[in-house]
Structure formats: structure tokens, C-alpha cells
Design a protein around this motif. Structure first.
Motif, PDB file in Angstrom:
ATOM      1  N   UNK A   1      29.630  -8.517  16.661  1.00 45.46           N
ATOM      2  CA  UNK A   1      29.976  -9.839  16.113  1.00 45.46           C
ATOM      3  C   UNK A   1      30.304 -10.569  17.301  1.00 45.46           C
ATOM      4  N   UNK A   2      29.899 -11.912  17.451  1.00 45.62           N
ATOM      5  CA  UNK A   2      30.712 -12.733  18.355  1.00 45.62           C
ATOM      6  C   UNK A   2      31.102 -14.070  17.722  1.00 45.62           C
ATOM      7  N   UNK A   3      32.393 -14.268  18.026  1.00 46.14           N
ATOM      8  CA  UNK A   3      32.938 -15.483  17.419  1.00 46.14           C
ATOM      9  C   UNK A   3      33.295 -16.553  18.310  1.00 46.14           C
ATOM     10  N   UNK A   4      33.172 -17.859  18.157  1.00 46.90           N
ATOM     11  CA  UNK A   4      33.134 -18.884  18.993  1.00 46.90           C
ATOM     12  C   UNK A   4      34.226 -19.739  18.409  1.00 46.90           C
ATOM     13  N   UNK A   5      35.369 -19.820  18.866  1.00 48.66           N
ATOM     14  CA  UNK A   5      36.311 -20.831  18.509  1.00 48.66           C
ATOM     15  C   UNK A   5      36.085 -21.990  19.307  1.00 48.66           C
ATOM     16  N   UNK A   6      35.562 -23.157  18.806  1.00 50.54           N
ATOM     17  CA  UNK A   6      35.436 -24.299  19.288  1.00 50.54           C
ATOM     18  C   UNK A   6      33.730 -24.721  19.175  1.00 50.54           C
ATOM     19  N   UNK A   7      33.244 -25.263  20.157  1.00 49.84           N
ATOM     20  CA  UNK A   7      31.627 -25.564  20.179  1.00 49.84           C
ATOM     21  C   UNK A   7      30.905 -24.509  21.102  1.00 49.84           C
ATOM     22  N   UNK A   8      29.650 -24.547  20.835  1.00 52.63           N
ATOM     23  CA  UNK A   8      28.851 -23.985  21.836  1.00 52.63           C
ATOM     24  C   UNK A   8      27.837 -24.761  22.477  1.00 52.63           C
ATOM     25  N   UNK A   9      27.249 -24.298  23.535  1.00 56.99           N
ATOM     26  CA  UNK A   9      26.296 -24.934  24.192  1.00 56.99           C
ATOM     27  C   UNK A   9      24.735 -24.899  23.654  1.00 56.99           C
ATOM     28  N   UNK A  10      23.904 -25.024  24.479  1.00 55.96           N
ATOM     29  CA  UNK A  10      22.587 -24.802  24.159  1.00 55.96           C
ATOM     30  C   UNK A  10      22.115 -23.330  23.896  1.00 55.96           C
ATOM     31  N   UNK A  11      21.057 -23.173  23.293  1.00 58.49           N
ATOM     32  CA  UNK A  11      20.402 -21.713  23.117  1.00 58.49           C
ATOM     33  C   UNK A  11      21.453 -20.815  22.578  1.00 58.49           C
ATOM     34  N   UNK A  12      22.317 -21.175  21.738  1.00 56.11           N
ATOM     35  CA  UNK A  12      23.033 -20.128  21.020  1.00 56.11           C
ATOM     36  C   UNK A  12      22.282 -19.210  20.192  1.00 56.11           C
ATOM     37  N   UNK A  13      22.484 -18.008  20.296  1.00 56.85           N
ATOM     38  CA  UNK A  13      21.752 -16.867  19.577  1.00 56.85           C
ATOM     39  C   UNK A  13      20.312 -16.781  20.023  1.00 56.85           C
ATOM     40  N   UNK A  14      20.095 -17.231  21.297  1.00 57.54           N
ATOM     41  CA  UNK A  14      18.736 -17.130  21.720  1.00 57.54           C
ATOM     42  C   UNK A  14      17.970 -15.819  21.649  1.00 57.54           C
ATOM     43  N   UNK A  15      16.833 -15.618  20.686  1.00 59.58           N
ATOM     44  CA  UNK A  15      16.376 -14.436  20.550  1.00 59.58           C
ATOM     45  C   UNK A  15      17.228 -13.325  20.084  1.00 59.58           C
ATOM     46  N   UNK A  16      18.148 -13.572  19.502  1.00 59.70           N
ATOM     47  CA  UNK A  16      19.214 -12.746  18.793  1.00 59.70           C
ATOM     48  C   UNK A  16      18.326 -11.922  18.117  1.00 59.70           C
ATOM     49  N   UNK A  17      18.660 -10.189  18.204  1.00 57.00           N
ATOM     50  CA  UNK A  17      17.939  -9.291  17.387  1.00 57.00           C
ATOM     51  C   UNK A  17      18.673  -8.750  16.250  1.00 57.00           C
ATOM     52  N   UNK A  18      20.062  -9.183  16.263  1.00 55.95           N
ATOM     53  CA  UNK A  18      20.945  -8.473  14.968  1.00 55.95           C
ATOM     54  C   UNK A  18      22.157  -8.964  15.353  1.00 55.95           C
ATOM     55  N   UNK A  19      23.161  -8.387  14.255  1.00 57.04           N
ATOM     56  CA  UNK A  19      24.503  -8.813  14.659  1.00 57.04           C
ATOM     57  C   UNK A  19      24.549 -10.139  14.044  1.00 57.04           C
ATOM     58  N   UNK A  20      26.083 -10.676  14.415  1.00 55.26           N
ATOM     59  CA  UNK A  20      26.462 -12.022  13.778  1.00 55.26           C
ATOM     60  C   UNK A  20      26.926 -12.834  14.626  1.00 55.26           C
ATOM     61  N   UNK A  21      26.837 -14.080  14.390  1.00 52.98           N
ATOM     62  CA  UNK A  21      27.529 -14.850  15.538  1.00 52.98           C
ATOM     63  C   UNK A  21      28.152 -16.305  14.693  1.00 52.98           C
ATOM     64  N   UNK A  22      29.552 -16.386  14.786  1.00 57.28           N
ATOM     65  CA  UNK A  22      30.182 -17.354  14.090  1.00 57.28           C
ATOM     66  C   UNK A  22      30.743 -18.117  14.843  1.00 57.28           C
ATOM     67  N   UNK A  23      30.463 -19.554  14.516  1.00 55.03           N
ATOM     68  CA  UNK A  23      30.963 -20.825  15.121  1.00 55.03           C
ATOM     69  C   UNK A  23      31.739 -21.542  14.711  1.00 55.03           C
ATOM     70  N   UNK A  24      33.031 -21.879  14.967  1.00 58.16           N
ATOM     71  CA  UNK A  24      33.830 -22.894  14.349  1.00 58.16           C
ATOM     72  C   UNK A  24      33.526 -24.295  14.283  1.00 58.16           C
ATOM     73  N   UNK A  25      33.013 -24.567  15.529  1.00 58.65           N
ATOM     74  CA  UNK A  25      32.646 -25.957  15.626  1.00 58.65           C
ATOM     75  C   UNK A  25      31.086 -26.313  15.930  1.00 58.65           C
ATOM     76  N   UNK A  26      30.621 -27.257  16.699  1.00 54.67           N
ATOM     77  CA  UNK A  26      29.151 -27.400  16.708  1.00 54.67           C
ATOM     78  C   UNK A  26      28.644 -27.133  17.859  1.00 54.67           C
ATOM     79  N   UNK A  27      27.109 -26.823  17.564  1.00 51.86           N
ATOM     80  CA  UNK A  27      26.489 -26.236  18.893  1.00 51.86           C
ATOM     81  C   UNK A  27      25.271 -27.188  19.493  1.00 51.86           C
ATOM     82  N   UNK A  28      24.877 -27.002  20.666  1.00 49.58           N
ATOM     83  CA  UNK A  28      23.668 -27.792  21.190  1.00 49.58           C
ATOM     84  C   UNK A  28      22.356 -27.760  20.946  1.00 49.58           C
ATOM     85  N   UNK A  29      21.495 -28.146  21.662  1.00 49.26           N
ATOM     86  CA  UNK A  29      20.095 -27.906  21.283  1.00 49.26           C
ATOM     87  C   UNK A  29      19.711 -26.491  21.250  1.00 49.26           C
TER      88      UNK A  29
END
Lengths: 272, 553
Positions: free
Chosen positions: A82-110
Motif C-alpha cells: 500500500x502506498x499512501x500519499x498525504x497531500x497531492x500527487x503529480x502526473x502518472x500516479x499509479x502508472x501501469x500499476x499491477x496490484x496493491x493500493x494507492x491512497x491519495x488524500x489530495x489531488x493528482x495531475x494528468x
């Protein structure tokens, strides 16, 4: 074991490619080794500990603190943990992710969830353009997994999408589901112009009627579709309001298209 | 400054020098005779090293519209092969169609110092020159494409004299600043615009009522009579069609003894035997080649992997578009000039057809007796990217390596090929002929491809190794016009190459008058803007135009 935490400690002038900082890649590495990993920062490479304060040791549970929209490629190609992002993320968040979880509290880019293969991405804020899309020139966008956006999403959501679900609780921009091959996109709020542009197959489920349906979609009348409550019920294990709609959404107006292409896709607009 | 290259084993086939230990002297960018007792300002100890002239790739698509289209079509080719800025080298990218700078660096790192773009469309010639001017460390030149352009077909169908046609051909060579003439699918690209999906050697173009045979004969005669050293560069009819071997044989006999260069012959050497109606015609083609001394060939070897085919042959490329890798392709019409087809392709060693194509190319190399008339190409990027040349050289020089590969390809294809029975191994001398001396002679480059006094000092120095692939991939030193540009496989100096051209004599007056009217009526460009002036190429002070003499020996 405590959460492996990367706390951003400098004010970033240039973007940082944090793709090496994933559970897959950090397995078996000591904190010192992780600190020495080189990250691309603008036109130079810098050590991870020049950007982040590091603590913790559980590589399956990674947290980015003070995160900013300049951190690109969070979780690239990762397959578990699991990856947690406290705040915002940039571009390509979770690019070609194959499993697991990503949680972002804020906003993400393109290009969040770009070419996603599997796994779950929860975005607390907004997502930029090309959510769940394919890279330019590639033919397959998201091919599995679930993406949940609590806020709004930009334009071209699900461009070339192949499989999986994108659930948007706010509004979505123009060209929702453009060139979709298959998969499901559901939107609670409003959608921009040209939903389903050049879609081949797949389903757009709109809980708010769009201002216009493109001329290349045929109105097929209203239906009570048995699969809809099942689809929504299936989402009850995710952190989304859509699961609770299972008993409410019954009748939908179905538009088939895009007739300028294969025409096997559909836009379903809730009538209840 | 006087530079001495001491004690290298020199391979200089143009002067019959086969691995003799010699000293070379360089002054003002040229190779000079031994200067007596003058002491050199700089000396390189090349004892034990192999010394050859800089290699010449006489057929490589490195400039022009189709290369740009291929780049646009294949962002994944660029993403998959990024090149970081390093030392003197700027950043770039691309495997099958690298960026211009990366193209120059990679060629130089392999000891190539010249490359010739074989498909310069007249209307796009300026862009092709711009692009080639951005390739560092390399001499360049182009062959201008004629034969499917409406002006030529009008001339031919309206019975204009050979002399008038010669004037048009010469005018086009001058205007496009090129060194030769190429014809692609003679008349066929134009016929495609009239919905003819194939055009055999003796089939009539349904609008102009001319046949590819006439187009070939007229253009080959024009090039010959103008005294252009490089014979007509022919991409024949029916590319890739099973059974096209017969078309190729007919093309060879049909040219009636005029000099003709058949390019990427591998794609034109297919028979129809066997269960799958696809077989090797290499033996028949090689036999015709060995018999007809007026014919030269380059092979267009297929090597396995993902690449992109880029061709002016829109007719055949459209037919092949169903095989496009990743389902992406582009075919387009180019004004009244020709066409263009870009089809990404992946050659697989387990695929019967691809494996046989691989074997056919190698059979052709090994059965062709005269290395002075056959040239080493992959038709970059159509058969494989040029970076695979060292691998190809090893396949030619090492029989056991070749047979090892043969054992790993599609077994049905391997069984149909005679490759396993061919024992020939190319020598270093023969490789030097194919990639240097022969290519320079073919193009009429008097001062390239050899190491005699007066030649431009394009020199490549290798360490002789058991593994020829490693040897040719990373030369010890490469000199471009006397400057050391590559040392131990690394670029140490950036210089810019020359543009090689010919300027045959002709009667400009009448043809230009008629062409002006034609341009005003039908083309998007005015005649005055069409002509590429010398200062456009030389104006920035980087490239110099070298004009090679015309005239029949």
C-alpha cells in the motif's frame, strides 16, 4: 515494523520522478540503501534523502508526507502493498500499476492510473486529464483495477480504456470515455461535452443527465437493467458512494454508440 | 598538422591492399603520401589494429517525410530507447527511427562516416536535406525519386524524346541536390492513385498507358546517358509478393544491359514452392546477378525484432498494412510526386515467413560471387535498424554462428532454406569491399571509401577480435575528414559532414520553361522555390557540397 515514511523536506523547484520508491523496488533494502537511491529531479539526479526525510521499515506500507503535485510516477509498475500519499500527487500516479493500493488524500495531475493493469487507486481530491488513459501512441489504456475519485476529473477520462472501473463522485470533463474499447466509467456529477467520443464498446453510467448527448449516439429508450444493482452492489467493498446506490438506480435511458465507430458502447443515464 | 597512423593492418580494396602493415599520413583532412623526413605532429600507434576507410551505408532512410511520419507514429519506439545527454552528445531517443543527432552518433560509434538517403521525394527534398544536415559526424547524400511523378509519366505517355526526358531527370537532380536517381515501384505508386492495387512489370498504368518496364528502361537510359555514376537505383515491382522472383529476373533481363542497381533484393526474391507457397528465390537471383555484370545489389537483410517499414511504395505498403505491428500504419499520397507508406513491423524468428526472409537475405549474400557489386544493408529501418550491422557482419563472417542461429529459427523455414549447406565465410577484405570500396565506386565517390593519397581522411580502426560483432560494434578510433571523432567507442569530437551530389550537364532552357507552367498549374510550390540553392545547404557553415564528376568511362 513501522510505516516506511518519506517526508518531503525541501521546496521543489523541479519535478521529481519517485518511481523507484515502491514496495516492489524497496523490498529487502535497508534505510541507508533507500536513502542512496538516485531520483531524477528536473535535469539532474539527486539522492532520495536530499529530498525526503526517511523513517520506518515496512516496505509494504509506504507513506509520502507533505506530498506535492511535483512528485511524478508514484507507484509506477508496483504489484503489492500500500502506498499512501498525504497531500497531492503529480502526473502518472499509479502508472501501469499491477496490484496493491494507492491512497491519495489530495489531488493528482494528468495521466493518473495510466495503463493501469490491476489494483485499487483512491483519490480524495481531483484528478487531471487522461485519467486511466493510454500513453500517447499506445492503443490500450487502463486494462483492469478500480479507480475512485472523490472530486472532479479532467478531460479524456478513460481514453482507449480496455477493462476495469473508474468511479468519479464529482464531475468529469469533456470527451469522457473517448476511444474506449471496453470497461465501465460511472460519474455522479456533471459531464462535459462529447461523452463517449469514438467509443467502441464499454459503459458510461451517468447519474446526472448530460446537457447534450452526441448526435452519433442512438436513443434506445428507458430500461430496467438487472445488472445495474449487481454492478453497484459489487462496489460496496470499496470506499465509494456508488455502493450505496445499488437500491436506488433502477431505470436508465440507454444511448448506443458511438455510431461513427463500432457503435457497441453505451451511455446509461439514470432516470430514478 | 601532419598526423601519422603507424603500423596498422590496412584493408584498402580500392588499391588491392589486403591486410598489409602500412603507415598512413593525414594532412588538412586528407590522406597524403609519406612526406619523407617531416616529423608528424601527432602519431597514433596502430600496431596490431585493423585499419579500413570509414564505412559507407549506401541505402539508409535517415531523412525525409517518411522518417518523420514514422517518428510521429511510434512514440513507444522513442520512450523505449531514451538516450541521455552524455559528454559532447546531446540527448535523443529511438531504436528503429532514432532522432537525427542520435543517428549520427550511433553510426559514428560503429565506424560509419557516410550514409545515403535513398528516397528523396523532389517536392520534399528540402526537408530531407534539413534533416540530413542535422545528422552529425556523417557525410550524406540522396537519390531523388522519379518514375511515379505525373510530369515524367506525361512525358513518357506523350512520346517525348529520350533527350527531353534526360533534361528533366538532370534538372531534377540539380534542383534536389542529389547524387542519383531512384525509382520505386515504377509507375505503381501513380497507378495506386487510379485504384490499381498492383502493377506487374508489363501491366499498363490504366491512365498513362505505360508499363513499369518502359519506365525502368527510360530512366536507366537517362541516368546512363547523363553519365551519372550511380546507376538507376531500383526498388522493383511486387515488393514482398510470393513469386516476385520471376518479376525480378524479368526486370534484370528487361533492362537490356544498362547499368541498374536493384535495392533490398531480399524483398524481391520470393518463390512460390512448398506447402505454404512461399519459398526462397535467392539461388536464381544470385545466378542472374553473377551472370549480368551490369547489375548491382543491396540486400535489405531482415534481422529479428521490432522495427518500422517506411517506403515510398504506397501501393505495396497498403497491401501490407494488415500486418502492421500494433495495428498502426500510415499511407499517403504526395502531391503529383509519389506516395508514402509507413507500417510498423515485428520480424519474429519463429514466424515461418519472417524466418525465411532472414534466410533468403543471407543466402543472397553468400551466393553472390562479386562483393564489388553487392552491398551490406538492412534497408534501415525496413529490415532492421542500422545498429544491427555488426550482428549481420558476424552472420556473414562466422559459419558456426550462422548455423547456430539457423537452428533456432522456425524449423519449417530452416528446412526450406539452403543456408545450412553454404560454407562461405566473408573475409575482412570482402567486408571492406562491400561496406567501403565497392559502395564508393558504385556512387562515384572518388575521394571516399579508400585510403590512397588524396582521399578524404575518413578512417576506422578496429581491434581484431574473435567475435566480429564486438569488433565492428566498437572501433578503437574513427577519423572524419582527418579529425578524431570516436575513441574506444565514445564520441570525442563533433564535426559535420559533407553533402555529396552530382551535377550532370543538360539543356536547362526548354525544360524549365515547360516545368514552370506545370508548377504554376498543378503544384503547391513555385518552380523558383522548388530549386534548392547551394547557399541553403552551405549557408550555416556546417555542411559543404561536394560535386562528383559525371561522364561515362
Amino acid at each position: 515494523m513501522s510505516t516506511l515514511t518519506f517526508t518531503l523536506k525541501i521546496s521543489l523547484q523541479q519535478r521529481v520522478d519517485v518511481s523507484p520508491l515502491t514496495p516492489d523496488n524497496l523490498a529487502g533494502k535497508s534505510l541507508d540503501e533507500i536513502a542512496a537511491i538516485e531520483l531524477q529531479n528536473g535535469n539532474r539526479k539527486v539522492r532520495a534523502d536530499a529530498i525526503f526525510t526517511l523513517s520506518g521499515d515496512d516496505h509494504l506500507n509506504i507513506v509520502f508526507k507533505n506530498a506535492l503535485d511535483k512528485l511524478d510516477y508514484i507507484g509506477k509498475g508496483n504489484s503489492n502493498g500500500e502506498i499512501s500519499v498525504e497531500g497531492d500527487g503529480g502526473a502518472y500516479l499509479g502508472f501501469q500499476l499491477q496490484g496493491g493500493t494507492i491512497n491519495v488524500t489530495g489531488s493528482v495531475g494528468a495521466y493518473a492510473a495510466c495503463e493501469l493493469r490491476n489494483g485499487v487507486i483512491n483519490i480524495g481530491g481531483n484528478a487531471g486529464d487522461f485519467l486511466g488513459a493510454a500513453l500517447p501512441g499506445n492503443k490500450k489504456g487502463m486494462q483492469g483495477g478500480v479507480v475512485i475519485v472523490k472530486g472532479n476529473a479532467g478531460e479524456r477520462v478513460g481514453d482507449h480504456m480496455r477493462r476495469g472501473s473508474i468511479l468519479i463522485e464529482g464531475s468529469a470533463g469533456a470527451y469522457l470515455g473517448s476511444r474506449m474499447t471496453a470497461g465501465t466509467i460511472a460519474v455522479l456529477g456533471e459531464v462535459g461535452a462529447y461523452p463517449g467520443y469514438a467509443m467502441k464498446r464499454g459503459t458510461l453510467l451517468l447519474l446526472t443527465a448530460p446537457s447534450a448527448i452526441p448526435a452519433t449516439f442512438n436513443d434506445c429508450g428507458t430500461h430496467t437493467l438487472g445488472f445495474l444493482p449487481l454492478l453497484l452492489k459489487g462496489l460496496q467493498s470499496y470506499q465509494t458512494q456508488f455502493g450505496a446506490l445499488a437500491d436506488k438506480v433502477k431505470r436508465v435511458r440507454r444511448y448506443a454508440g458511438d455510431m461513427s465507430g463500432a457503435g457497441k458502447g453505451e451511455i446509461l443515464v439514470s432516470e430514478s | 598538422m601532419l598526423t601519422k597512423l603507424t603500423g596498422g593492418k590496412v584493408y584498402d580494396p580500392a588499391h588491392g591492399v589486403n591486410g598489409e602493415v602500412r603507415d598512413l599520413w593525414i594532412q588538412h583532412g586528407r590522406i597524403v603520401a609519406a612526406p619523407g623526413d617531416e616529423t608528424p605532429g601527432l602519431e597514433y600507434d596502430l600496431r596490431g589494429k585493423v585499419v579500413m576507410a570509414g564505412a559507407i551505408d549506401m541505402h539508409t532512410h535517415i531523412g525525409g517525410g517518411k522518417v518523420t511520419i514514422a517518428r510521429n507514429l511510434l512514440p513507444e519506439d522513442h520512450r523505449g530507447d531514451p538516450v541521455e545527454r552524455e559528454g559532447l552528445m546531446r540527448a535523443g531517443c529511438g531504436h528503429a527511427v532514432p532522432s537525427t543527432l542520435t543517428t549520427g552518433y550511433r553510426y559514428a560509434e560503429m565506424g560509419y562516416t557516410s550514409g545515403f538517403e535513398p528516397a528523396v521525394l523532389p517536392i520534399n527534398a528540402r526537408q530531407a536535406h534539413h534533416e540530413m544536415a542535422d545528422v552529425p559526424l556523417m557525410d550524406v547524400g540522396g537519390y531523388v525519386m522519379l518514375g511515379s511523378d505525373d510530369y515524367f509519366l506525361r512525358m513518357l505517355s506523350s512520346g517525348k524524346s529520350q533527350e527531353e526526358i534526360n533534361n528533366y531527370v538532370a534538372w531534377t537532380i540539380h534542383s534536389s541536390q542529389t547524387i542519383g536517381v531512384k525509382v520505386v515501384n515504377p509507375g505503381g505508386i501513380s497507378a495506386f492513385k487510379f485504384n490499381q492495387r498492383s502493377l506487374d512489370l508489363d501491366e499498363q498504368h490504366q491512365y498513362y498507358q505505360v508499363t513499369p518496364r518502359q519506365v525502368l528502361q527510360t530512366l536507366a537510359r537517362a541516368v546512363h546517358e547523363l553519365g551519372v555514376p550511380h546507376p538507376l537505383h531500383v526498388h522493383g515491382c511486387n515488393l514482398g509478393v510470393p513469386g516476385n522472383m520471376q518479376t525480378t529476373l524479368d526486370t534484370i533481363s528487361g533492362i537490356e544491359g544498362l547499368p541498374m542497381h536493384l535495392t533490398h533484393i531480399q524483398f524481391h526474391s520470393y518463390g512460390t514452392e512448398g506447402d505454404r507457397k512461399f519459398s526462397s528465390g535467392a539461388a536464381q537471383i544470385a545466378e542472374a546477378f553473377n551472370k549480368n555484370k551490369n547489375i548491382t545489389l543491396d540486400v535489405g537483410q531482415v534481422l529479428f525484432g521490432a522495427t518500422v517499414t517506411a517506403s515510398g511504395d504506397s501501393q505495396r505498403q497498403f497491401a501490407n498494412s494488415a500486418h502492421a505491428h500494433n495495428g498502426k500504419w500510415v499511407c499517403m499520397d504526395i502531391e503529383c510526386d509519389a506516395g508514402c507508406g509507413v507500417v510498423p513491423f515485428k520480424y519474429r524468428d519463429k514466424n515461418f515467413v519472417n524466418a525465411l526472409q532472414w534466410a533468403i537475405g543471407l543466402e543472397t549474400f553468400l551466393l553472390a560471387e562479386d562483393p564489388w557489386r553487392i552491398f551490406l544493408t538492412t534497408d534501415h529501418p525496413n529490415g532492421a535498424p542500422f545498429v544491427m550491422y555488426p550482428h549481420l557482419i558476424k552472420l556473414l563472417m562466422n559459419k558456426s554462428f550462422r548455423n547456430e542461429k539457423l537452428a533456432s529459427i522456425n524449423p519449417d523455414a530452416a528446412a526450406l532454406s539452403t543456408l545450412g549447406t553454404l560454407d562461405r565465410e566473408y573475409s575482412l577484405y570482402e567486408i571492406a569491399i562491400m561496406t567501403r570500396a565497392g559502395a564508393a565506386r558504385l556512387l562515384g565517390l572518388k575521394d571516399r571509401g579508400h585510403l590512397g593519397a588524396g582521399a578524404g581522411a575518413d578512417i576506422t580502426v578496429y581491434s581484431e577480435q574473435e567475435d566480429q560483432e564486438a569488433m565492428f560494434a566498437k572501433p578503437d578510433y574513427v577519423f572524419k575528414d582527418g579529425e578524431l571523432v570516436v575513441k574506444h567507442g565514445e564520441v570525442v569530437n563533433i564535426v559535420w559532414g559533407n553533402v555529396h551530389t552530382v551535377k550532370p550537364e543538360f539543356d536547362r532552357g526548354p525544360i524549365e520553361k515547360d516545368l514552370k507552367d506545370y508548377f504554376d498549374r498543378y503544384l503547391t510550390m513555385k518552380l523558383d522555390n522548388f530549386i534548392i540553392r547551394d547557399e541553403e545547404i552551405e549557408g550555416d557553415g556546417r555542411s559543404k557540397i561536394i560535386v562528383h564528376p559525371c561522364g561515362r568511362a
